[in-house]
Each structure stands twice: as structure tokens, then as C-alpha cells.
Enzyme design. Structure first.
Site, short mmCIF file in Angstrom:
data_model
loop_
_atom_site.label_atom_id
_atom_site.label_comp_id
_atom_site.label_asym_id
_atom_site.label_seq_id
_atom_site.Cartn_x
_atom_site.Cartn_y
_atom_site.Cartn_z
N GLU A 105 0.81 -1.22 0.00
CA GLU A 105 0.00 0.00 0.00
C GLU A 105 0.84 1.26 0.00
OE1 GLU A 105 -3.62 2.18 2.50
OE2 GLU A 105 -2.93 0.19 3.09
N LYS A 129 -8.51 -0.65 1.11
CA LYS A 129 -9.52 -1.14 2.04
C LYS A 129 -10.35 -2.16 1.30
CE LYS A 129 -9.30 -0.09 6.23
NZ LYS A 129 -8.03 -0.81 6.27
#
Length: 770
Positions: free
Chosen positions: A565, A584
Site C-alpha cells: 500500500e 480497504k
């Protein structure tokens, strides 16, 4: 038709009261868009620059937090200089004074001075509560889902907005019974997901007072997935004109603007231009198709390095940096003591202290000046051209606040890399810095940073280039499996209880989303060599774009990361271009089969899991909440936040992830950009301030490096930081791995525990957890 300046004079001056929400500055951006539209329609040419339009709009907006000034100060010093008020969303309940602050007084004062007020979410509930309606927990709490909104009265706030438009909702409380002094303007229609099924939702979505200029909306017009937000704010501006008559040409006076959150923030981040301190010596080495050159350089060049620093794009999609903190300047900072210490490692476990200071300012601002003081003259080279590499721990969220951790620890550590090898997909760069200027404030830099002469730098680059070429012919053996028995600090039953507690708090309106985490610990042989082998095994099992192996020789500890990420990347030209990519939504991925006859079945199942993730209401809601949070963070420093790609799937060796790309432009420095968005919203939930307080109570431990960020500030103005997930921290023969997930009202506790185990497996495929 009024002229340009008069057109702006006719636009209302707005006070925004921030209830410590993580979406408030999206409302400010929406107000700016409405002002811009007003400017264009009243004789403006429409050709003003974004910066000029932003400046003019901001002269009509002031933001204060709900508890920073007394009601008397707001009444006497601010309200006389504004024309209307917007009260933001936020956590808590309208019945609790500490949740609403001066917003309650402003709403009550409308009976006397007639200031029009628009309440959003909590602000909407505050209006209802103040004028006799009942606000209670909703039978169907909704967070991050869109609803169709039926407009029942389009004569005022919803004028020109079609019934049935889509809007995003973040609320657990709702107006359940109206009073005779209020009127319903809009209701939700259709269904939302709740408790695993679709149920009808008809909550009140818009109200107005019968005689006073008070309006409220329960939904969030500022969300990226809401429709007609600008029109709604433009309608509120027009209602203000009708309520207070012709507006003054005067803008909010400077002495009032100086009371705003924005003005105070600008004063904190004031910067003084400095001359570049370094020049760069660079040599390019062609790779000629060599695979995994970073691992080869690490094995050959850094085989005996007692303090290696490796930012590792192990999926071969980007860039790797190989350097050493041996004899380099390293900055350490503790939030608890507020002390910054600069050291130079002289050997394994030994170091010299170059500089010590207890700060009277946030470390972030000190670090911005330090990064500014270590700039390099314009040069040709890769994205990283030497600079600062390190991490900011999760607890840096408390820097400069009154909520500092009582435990003394290193919460930020950055090493100044003045020589390194950078590996790109098709070439490698060997880089070294040469000192060319100095300043009094940073004298310590000259003791440990950069070569004294170009000749010395070129000699090092020449020798290192030879070693890099030798490394390209080195075969790197496969690492041995690493079997570590990992045990959680919170066992399964305790973690499930924490999930239920978090969901109760969400149902009470204390948060929209809470990112709960756990920590797994196991034993590993002490020392760097076992940590190296562990990392090489991790990157083999889970190659990632933001891998890292950083060994701290002073306390024999290391960071082993395979993060997928990106938190924030910046590039500087005339302005700072910012990119953020929150993750997410996670789904387990099975390894690709070796046998060709199994491939079609695997691919079909792999695609099914991707589509299941992409269509999940729960996962999309989690992603949207963080996207809106990131937009808010960026809107505190930017004039052009845009969502480039919303909710797409990126696949890694062990997991599929739902990712969104958000970009912005800003005049802020690279450290300032990072600080305004820290800690990562994907690791906190929303709203950040209240939710991080809840997390501290539920987890009752330091997260440390995990959930913070790791990356670099380059000497030519770029930076790239990853969220510290899929990461092991090794110290004193103990390995710890943090893992967790976002909790919403839709979360199913057992599924959340399964996600924790999935992420542990993605980090440590050889680990065993009870």
C-alpha cells in the site's frame, strides 16, 4: 449585472464549525466550488486561475473547531463578520455538550440574530435536538452506503435537485420524531444492507425550521459519491441572501481570518527559502534484462554491511534503493520526551551523538526545515536521488498534542543517505552527494553528510559501479523456509469481544469505522543474519512494490516489510503533486498452480473472488469512508483534490485488494503534506481523532512502526511513503507482526478474525498461528 468584485461580495461569508470530523474540509471544498460557480455566473470571466479562485473563495470562509473559542468570543468577534454558518458532521450525540461545543449556542442564537445555519449529519441532529425533535439510534445504522433521496419539498434547500438523487450516508443516530416547529424536506428511499440482508430505510434526510433560517441534511453532500452537493450549497447561499438581504462587498477581515484553523496552520508551517546544499554525481548501469537485480546487489554489495538499508520494489514494478546507515547521520525523535537526537553509527552497537535538542515545536516542522536544508541542485537521475530514508511510527499522531504517550520510545527515525544504488526495471544508478553549501542551523549535516569534493564522490561511484556490475552475475539462492510459531497478544475470544465493543460504539454514533488491530509474536534467532533470511523468505512468498529491509545496528533491531500500500507520493515542480492509494477491502488469493491442467480452474476461482470483493457492499463502504477521509486530509493543504480511480482491484501473490487512487496539487512542502495526512486513515478509521482514542482503549498497546509509514524524502523534492502493513519487526530475538482490519456496522466478527489470519499468512506464509 454586477462586476467581478461585486459578484464575490454578493457571495456569503461562511463560518464552518468543525466537530472534529474527518470530512469537514470536503465541505469547505464544496463551499469553494459553490463560490466559484457563483463567481462565474455573476459577470466573472470564468478564466481566473484555480489558485486565484481558491484565494477569493477562502476569503469568504473561516473554519474553527467547536471547542477552541468560548461562545462569547464567537458571538462578539466572529459572527458579526460572517453571513451564515455551516456545522459539520462529527462523532457523538447532539445531547452531549462536549460533542457539539459552540455549535449549540450558534443554533440557539439564530432566534435573536437571524444567522442562517446549515447542519450536516451531527449538525442536522443538533438543529433537530435544539428545537424539540427526538434523536435516537437508528434501527438501521448506515455508514458508507448510498441511498436514493426522495425530495418532499423543493422550494428551498433542495430547489432544482431531482427527487431520487443519490447521496452517501454516515450515521448511526437519526431524527426519529419531529417537533411542530420543524418540517421534513427529504427522506431516504429504497434499501440498504444491514445484518447480512437488504432492508428498507426511510430515515429523515432533510429538515428546516418553520420560521427561522435553519436547515439540516442527514446525508453527506460532500462525499465523492454524493450527487448535487454544489447545488445544495449554492441553494444555501441563495437562502442566506434572501434571509439577510444584500451582502457587503467586504470579505472576512484579516484579524478574524487569523482566528481560523487554516491561518494558524499556515503560521506553523512558514518556511524560509534555502540554497541547495548538495550536488549529485550519478552513473547509470544498464541491466540488460537481469532479473531481480536488487536482490543480487544486496547479496553481493551488502553481504557484510552491519547496517543495511534496502527499499525493495520486489514485485519488479518500480524502484529499489540499496544503501547503508553505517557512518551516516540518523535522526531519532521521541514524542514522549519531544527530544530530537542526531547520531552517526560508528560500528555495530556504537555511535557518536552529533546533535540533541528538546523541541518546542512539532517534529514535523523541524523535519521540514531539515529536508529543505538538504536539497540538491537540479540533476538527472531516478526518483530517489539520495536523501532521507526511514519511518514514522503510528504514535507520531500525538506529536504536538496533549495526548502524548507516557512511554518513551523512538517514534521517528530517518537516516540521511548520501550514497546509494538505485535499481529500476531496466537500469541501475550509482549516486553520491557532494557538499557545496552550509547553514548555521544545520552544522551537524556537514559532519556526516556528503563527500567533501567531487573527486572523492566520483571515486566512490566508480568503485561501487564495478561492484554493481559484478553483482549482476551473482546467483541468489532460495532462502530456507522460516517456521515461527506466532501467538496473538489478544486471543481469538478477546479480539472478538473487542470487535463487538467497537460495533457498539459505532451504533452509538462515536465512530463510522474503526480499524482494530492485533499483534502476533514469535521467537527468532537473534542477529541480523536470521532477520535477513526471514526477509528474503517473506519477499519470495509475497513480492510487493513497497518492500523494505532496514537494520538498526544500535539496538540490533530490524524492519522487514512487504507492504502493498502506497500512502503518499509527491513530486515537485512549480507545485507539489500528491498521490495517495488507500487499500480497504481484502480477499484471500490462492497461489497460482504449477500444473497447467489446474490453471483454468484456478483462474476462474481467482476471478470469482475478485468480483466478489468488488461487489461487496461492506468492502466498498470501508473503502469509500477512507477515500472521503483522505480527500478531507488533502483538502487541508490543496486546492484541487480529485479521485482518479475509485475502487479497483489490485492482485498480489497472496491477496486481492480494493484500491482507490486520489491525487491533488499543493504549495505545501513534502513533510507538511505527509504530516497533514498522518496517520494513515486506512489504519485508523473515521473520524480520526475520536477513533484513534477508541483504538487506544480497545488495543491498550503501542502499535509502533506498524500502522505508521516507511519511505523517503529525496533531495530533489520527491517523496514516497508506504503504509507499514504486511510487516515484521525483529528485536532481541523476538518477531512481531501487526495485522487487523476495518470494522463497520456491517462487520461479522468471525469473518474479521479470518481476515486477520489471512493477512498474517500473507506476511509470514511459513508461520504457524494457534
Amino acid at each position: 449585472m454586477p462586476g467581478t468584485n461585486e459578484a464575490w461580495g454578493w457571495h456569503p461569508r461562511t463560518l464552518v464549525v468543525d466537530n472534529y470530523d474527518s470530512y469537514t474540509y470536503n465541505l469547505v471544498a464544496l463551499l469553494t466550488d459553490a463560490a466559484r460557480a457563483h463567481y462565474s455566473s455573476f459577470g466573472g470571466s470564468g478564466e481566473a486561475s484555480i489558485e486565484e479562485t481558491e484565494r477569493r473563495a477562502q476569503e469568504h470562509i473561516i473554519v474553527i473547531r467547536n471547542d477552541e473559542y468560548s461562545w462569547e468570543t464567537v458571538r462578539d468577534s466572529i459572527l458579526p463578520h460572517v453571513d451564515n454558518v455551516v456545522i459539520s458532521p462529527g462523532p457523538g450525540t447532539p445531547a452531549r455538550r462536549e460533542d457539539v461545543g459552540v455549535g449549540r449556542d450558534i443554533i440557539a442564537h439564530t432566534q435573536r440574530d437571524g444567522h442562517p445555519v446549515l447542519g450536516v449529519c451531527l449538525g442536522h441532529q443538533m438543529i433537530a435536538h435544539e428545537y424539540g425533535a427526538k434523536v435516537d439510534q437508528s434501527v438501521v445504522p448506515v455508514h458508507g452506503q448510498t441511498s436514493s433521496i426522495d425530495v418532499l419539498d423543493d422550494s428551498c434547500l433542495f430547489h432544482g435537485i431531482p427527487s431520487g438523487f443519490c447521496a452517501v450516508r454516515y450515521h448511526s443516530l437519526t431524527v426519529t420524531h419531529m417537533s411542530s416547529s420543524l418540517r421534513v424536506l427529504a427522506r431516504a428511499a429504497g434499501t440498504v444492507e444491514h445484518a447480512g440482508r437488504m432492508v428498507a430505510s426511510t430515515d429523515i434526510m432533510g429538515i428546516r425550521h418553520n420560521t427561522l433560517p435553519l436547515w439540516g441534511v442527514q446525508f453527506h453532500p460532500e462525499s465523492v459519491c454524493s450527487e448535487h452537493g454544489v447545488r445544495l450549497l449554492a441553494n444555501f447561499a441563495q437562502l442566506t441572501r434572501m434571509a439577510v438581504g444584500r451582502l457587503h462587498v467586504l470579505r472576512i477581515p484579516p484579524h478574524v481570518q487569523s482566528m481560523s484553523v487554516q491561518a494558524r496552520d499556515q503560521r506553523v508551517w512558514e518556511r524560509t527559502p534555502t540554497e541547495p546544499r548538495f550536488s549529485l554525481v550519478a552513473r547509470r548501469v544498464e541491466l540488460h534484462g537481469v532479473v531481480d537485480a536488487g536482490a543480487r546487489v544486496f547479496a553481493h554489495v551488502h553481504s557484510s554491511d552491519w547496517a543495511p538499508v534496502w527499499l525493495d520494489g520486489s514485485d519488479n514494478s518500480g524502484m529499489s534503493v540499496l544503501a547503508s546507515s553505517a557512518h551516516a547521520a540518523t535522526v531519532r525523535y521521541s514524542v514522549h520526551s519531544q527530544q530530537v537526537r542526531v547520531v552517526r553509527a560508528t560500528g555495530p552497537g556504537t555511535e557518536d551523538t552529533l546533535y540533541v535538542q528538546t523541541l518546542s515545536e512539532p517534529f514535523w516542522t523541524w523535519m521540514q526545515r531539515t529536508v529543505d536544508a538538504t536539497r540538491c541542485v537540479d540533476s538527472v537521475g531516478p526518483a530517489f536521488r539520495c536523501g532521507w530514508i526511514g519511518h514514522f511510527a503510528y504514535e507520531m499522531k500525538d506529536d504536538g498534542s496533549d495526548d502524548r504517550e507516557s512511554e518513551s520510545a523512538v517514534d521517528a527515525q530517518l537516516t540521511f543517505v548520501d550514497r546509494c544504488v538505485v535499481v529500476e526495471p531496466d537500469c541501475a544508478w550509482v549516486l553520491a552527494l557532494v557538499r557545496r553549501a552550509a547553514d548555521v542551523e544545520h552544522e551537524w549535516l556537514d559532519q556526516a553528510c556528503g563527500f567533501a569534493s567531487t573527486a572523492e564522490a566520483e571515486a566512490w561511484v566508480h568503485g561501487q559501479t564495478q561492484r554493481v556490475r559484478e553483482a549482476l552475475d551473482v546467483d541468489v539462492p532460495d532462502p530456507e523456509p522460516l517456521h515461527v510459531q506466532m501467538r496473538p497478544l489478544m486471543d481469538r475470544a478477546t479480539y472478538l469481544d473487542a470487535i463487538r465493543t467497537a460495533q457498539q460504539l459505532i451504533a452509538q454514533g462515536e465512530s463510522y469505522e474503526i480499524c482494530l488491530t492485533n499483534e502476533f509474536q514469535g521467537l527468532i534467532a537473534p542477529g541480523q543474519m536470521s532477520a535477513r533470511q526471514a526477509y528474503l523468505r517473506m519477499r519470495q512468498n509475497n513480492p510487493a512494490p513497497f518492500g523494505a529491509f532496514i537494520w538498526d545496528s544500535s539496538n540490533q533491531s530490524g524492519i522487514l516489510s512487504c507492504s502493498p500500500e502506497r500512502f503518499q507520493r509527491t513530486r515537485v515542480d512549480s507545485e507539489t503533486e500528491i498521490e495517495m492509494k488507500p487499500i480497504k477491502g481484502t480477499s484471500r488469493r490462492e497461489p497460482r498452480p504449477f500444473l497447467s491442467n489446474e490453471y483454468d480452474e484456478w483462474r476462474e476461482e481467482d476471478e470469482r473472488r475478485k468480483q466478489e470483493l468488488l461487489s461487496s457492499v461492506k468492502e466498498r463502504a470501508e473503502n469509500l469512508m477512507i477515500v472521503d477521509l483522505i480527500r478531507h486530509d488533502l483538502n487541508t493543504i490543496s486546492h484541487s483534490v480529485r479521485v482518479e480511480r475509485l475502487m479497483h482491484i489490485e492482485s498480489f501473490a497472496r491477496v486481492h485488494q480494493m484500491v482507490t487512487t486520489v491525487r491533488a496539487r499543493s504549495c505545501a512542502g513534502v513533510v507538511e503534506c505527509l504530516a497533514h495526512c498522518f496517520p494513515p486513515g486506512s489504519m485508523t478509521g473515521a473520524p480520526k481523532t475520536r477513533t484513534t482514542q477508541i483504538i487506544s482503549q480497545l488495543e491498550n498497546r503501542r502499535r509502533g512502526v506498524y500502522s505508521g509509514v516507511l519511505g523517503y524524502f529525496s533531495t530533489h523534492g520527491r517523496s514516497d511513503w508506504a503504509v507499514v502493513i504486511r510487516t515484521a519487526v525483529v528485536a532481541d530475538g523476538r518477531m512481531s507482526v501487526g495485522t487487523g482490519g476495518a470494522l463497520t456496522i456491517l462487520s461479522e466478527p468471525k469473518a474479521e478474525w479470518a481476515e486477520v489470519e489471512t493477512k498474517l499468512h500473507a506476511t509470514m506464509a511459513d508461520s504457524v498461528s494457534p
